[in-house]
Design a protein around this motif. Structure first.
Motif: not given
Length: 322
Positions: A44-53, A67-78
């Motif tokens: 079982r794991v708890s999940v953080e909302i954010h994963a930065g680039c 993250c300075l790439n906030y909102g850019k999943p192509e850069k790895g941000h989630r």
């Protein structure tokens, strides 16, 4: 759900157009990506909302929620449930950097609250880290505010003061460790805080209400050189007494989410039973009844605070892995 992110993501309204909302969730590991050996199927794991680039200046500082790439999943941000698919589903894909293992003695419902506690922890980290002996005021007894009381008390703050307008919520704050609660409909919050702090005001104020009135209360109840954490999202522009803030060398910090691995520290406090986060868990619904759960959370039906949605399939996965 009605405007802005995530409602307008993936082609605009309606919000459910090929997009899965939902954040602050936990789950059971069902599958692992290539070379992942940090976790096992069935855990079982708890999940953080954010994963930065992981590559920008802020991510390298541990400020991945900025993250300075906030909102850019192509850069790895989630940002689960905001810019990328979230937790209202049977399965979700998450980066290992966002996961914290849930201890055996913690329930699934409690594990969903780790990120909420982590957000409160992040605010106190930015204000000064360990707060033993410092006075802390929390404005607004919502989920983050209530757990800010609990975290501050667990870190040794004294006194811890909670302000709000709902007596039932204030009572929960007392159960979580508040030394004094103030119903701002009955008492002048700034005056009471000054009285409780020998006339100088509080060292730290965590503002979780986001109204013009409470923001100005925060400014005027903070002592010279003190710090304010702005944790709420005001819905409208506010006129603030900036002159008082400047004259008194008061520092203001805006936070978003649960940066600097604050969820891991919050998890340790919760695992050690330093506070009972489940006191803010008020309602539970199955995933099939999600619309009702959302209505309870949005409209605060029956004074809902944290509404948990369950997925029974996760239990089957855990049992199969044993």
């Amino acid at each position: 759900m009605h405007s802005g992110s995530p409602a307008s993501i993936h082609g605009g309204l309606p919000f459910n157009k090929s997009f899965t909302p939902g954040h602050e969730y936990m789950g059971t590991v069902a599958a692992l990506g290539p070379d992942v050996d940090e976790f096992k199927i069935g855990e079982r794991v708890s999940v953080e909302i954010h994963a930065g680039c992981g590559q920008c200046k802020r991510c390298r500082q541990g400020m991945y929620t900025s993250c300075l790439n906030y909102g850019k999943p192509e850069k790895g941000h989630r940002a689960n449930g905001f810019t990328t698919d979230g937790g209202f589903a049977e399965y979700a894909v998450n980066h290992i950097n966002t996961l914290a293992r849930v201890p055996d003695g913690m329930s699934d419902a409690e594990a969903t609250l780790v990120v909420t506690a982590g957000t409160s922890m992040y605010g106190l980290t930015e204000l000064g880290g360990l707060v033993a002996g410092e006075s802390v005021v929390v404005i607004g007894p919502g989920p983050i505010g209530l757990l800010a009381v609990a975290v501050a008390k667990a870190l040794g703050a004294s006194p811890v003061i909670l302000t709000g307008t709902r007596n039932k919520r204030l009572a929960i704050g007392q159960e979580l460790g508040a030394d004094r609660v103030i119903n701002i409909n009955d008492e002048n919050a700034v005056s009471v805080v000054k009285q409780l702090t020998n006339g100088i005001g509080a060292d730290y104020v965590v503002e979780c209400a986001g109204t013009e009135a409470t923001l100005n209360q925060a400014i005027h109840m903070t002592n010279r050189g003190g710090k304010i954490c702005l944790a709420a999202f005001p819905h409208e522009a506010a006129t603030l007494d900036i002159a008082h803030l400047v004259r008194n060398n008061i520092y203001a910090y805006g936070i978003r989410g649960e940066g600097r691995s604050a969820t891991h520290r919050a998890m340790e406090l919760m695992a050690a039973k330093r506070f009972d986060a489940t006191k803010i868990h008020t309602h539970t619904f199955p995933l099939a009844d999600l619309p009702t759960a959302l209505r309870y959370a949005r409209d605060r039906v029956d004074d809902a605070i944290k509404v948990v949605v369950t997925n029974r399939k996760a239990e089957a996965i855990a049992s199969a892995a044993e």
